[in-house]
Write an enzyme that holds these catalytic residues in place. Structure first.
Site, PDB file in Angstrom:
ATOM      1  N   ASP A  26      -9.915 -17.588 -50.202  1.00 24.09           N
ATOM      2  CA  ASP A  26     -10.043 -17.380 -48.751  1.00 24.09           C
ATOM      3  C   ASP A  26     -10.292 -15.901 -48.435  1.00 24.09           C
ATOM      4  O   ASP A  26      -9.854 -15.020 -49.176  1.00 24.09           O
ATOM      5  CB  ASP A  26      -8.765 -17.870 -48.051  1.00 24.09           C
ATOM      6  CG  ASP A  26      -8.974 -18.065 -46.553  1.00 24.09           C
ATOM      7  OD1 ASP A  26     -10.140 -18.106 -46.106  1.00 24.09           O
ATOM      8  OD2 ASP A  26      -7.965 -18.171 -45.835  1.00 24.09           O
ATOM      9  N   HIS A  43     -19.628 -15.084 -48.400  1.00 23.93           N
ATOM     10  CA  HIS A  43     -19.669 -16.256 -49.295  1.00 23.93           C
ATOM     11  C   HIS A  43     -20.497 -15.940 -50.539  1.00 23.93           C
ATOM     12  O   HIS A  43     -20.162 -16.340 -51.641  1.00 23.93           O
ATOM     13  CB  HIS A  43     -20.263 -17.464 -48.569  1.00 23.93           C
ATOM     14  CG  HIS A  43     -19.461 -17.894 -47.377  1.00 23.93           C
ATOM     15  ND1 HIS A  43     -18.087 -17.981 -47.400  1.00 23.93           N
ATOM     16  CD2 HIS A  43     -19.829 -18.275 -46.120  1.00 23.93           C
ATOM     17  CE1 HIS A  43     -17.649 -18.384 -46.214  1.00 23.93           C
ATOM     18  NE2 HIS A  43     -18.690 -18.566 -45.417  1.00 23.93           N
ATOM     19  N   LEU A 137     -12.669 -24.335 -71.437  1.00 29.24           N
ATOM     20  CA  LEU A 137     -12.066 -24.275 -70.096  1.00 29.24           C
ATOM     21  C   LEU A 137     -12.579 -25.462 -69.287  1.00 29.24           C
ATOM     22  O   LEU A 137     -13.767 -25.792 -69.357  1.00 29.24           O
ATOM     23  CB  LEU A 137     -12.496 -22.970 -69.398  1.00 29.24           C
ATOM     24  CG  LEU A 137     -12.065 -22.801 -67.936  1.00 29.24           C
ATOM     25  CD1 LEU A 137     -10.598 -22.384 -67.845  1.00 29.24           C
ATOM     26  CD2 LEU A 137     -12.920 -21.757 -67.204  1.00 29.24           C
TER      27      LEU A 137
END
Ligand code: IPE
Ligand code: IPE
Ligand code: MG
Length: 253
Positions: A26, A43, A137
């Protein structure tokens, strides 16, 4: 321990480094605003932070990284921003998939796909298929995800497959139908950007997760910031209902 077991049913093994890290990324909009840039630039920068974080997680030995990219509530944003985010999501998958694959990273996408267009759906499917056997991962991206949606979709799918469970079911019976059935529950949750809330992220799976909130805005969340969060995690005493005295010396019994 089976991956399907819940932390409220069994005590998971824990170590100094989280096995599963879940993040609410955020603060992109505020990062841009501070620089007199449009929100979308935040973004864009946020995607670069994701790329760096993946590398750091591999270095640290983290096995599962789960990122909240778009919530079921984010459709309420201005249509231009939603459109930009969808475009960025598509572009990021297409651009990064080969890189993820070469680095032995498995990509999994969770969330309600019913509102995505055909091009995005295909890119998501292709990326998941290509990387599905990768081992180093597991990167999960939550897109159009909501914790309540997850619990409801799991219950519906379970009852469809096993109608007899309408009489009553257990946590263990429901767990395999939840979106993140393939992963252990998160050990550490990080939210950047200063807000101290869960915003309908992984409601079920965060039952016993250590929570870490930082004012750092997502585009500024660098290796140093991750280190601070991991240090904080190391100092936590994960009791899972037990007393301090029952734990080993480092609190990670
Ligand atoms: C997080 O940053 C990214 C998404 C929710 C897609 P924000 O866009 O929420 O940034 P702030 O909170 O407005 O700064
Ligand atoms: C939460 O961020 C969702 C993502 C990071 C994708 P928001 O910035 O939309 O959260 P709220 O609505 O302010 O809590
Ligand atoms: Mg926000």
């Amino acid at each position: 321990m089976s991956l399907f077991t819940s932390s409220t049913q069994n005590i998971p093994e824990s170590s100094n480094v989280p096995r599963h890290l879940a993040v609410i990324m955020d603060g992109n909009g505020r990062w841009a605003k501070k620089r007199f840039l449009p929100r979308i630039m935040g973004h864009k920068r946020g995607v670069e932070t994701v790329r760096d974080l993946i590398k750091q997680c591999i270095n640290q030995g983290i096995e599962y990284l789960t990122l909240f990219a778009f919530s079921s509530e984010n459709w309420r944003r201005p249509p231009e921003e939603v459109k930009f985010l969808m475009g960025l999501f598509l572009e990021a998958i297409q651009k990064e998939v080969n890189n993820l694959h070469q680095n032995n990273i498995r990509l999994v996408l969770i969330g309600d796909r019913s509102r995505f267009d055909a091009r995005l759906l295909k890119a998501m499917h292709d990326a998941e298929t290509l990387t599905r056997h990768n081992k180093i991962l597991t990167l999960t991206i939550a897109a159009n995800y909501g914790g309540r949606w997850d619990i409801v979709q799991a219950t519906n799918r379970m009852l469809h497959a096993q109608p007899e469970l309408a009489q009553g079911f257990t946590e263990q019976e429901l767990a395999p139908y939840l979106s993140m059935h393939y992963a252990p529950e998160p050990d550490l949750f990080i939210r950047t950007g200063g807000e101290q809330r869960i915003s309908n992220f992984l409601l079920w799976q965060l039952a016993y997760t250590e929570l870490y909130f930082t004012d750092t805005l997502w585009p500024d969340f660098d290796a140093e910031a991750l280190k601070l969060s991991l240090e904080s995690y190391r100092l936590r005493e994960r009791r899972f209902g037990r007393t301090s005295e029952q734990l080993g010396s480092n609190g990670h019994a």
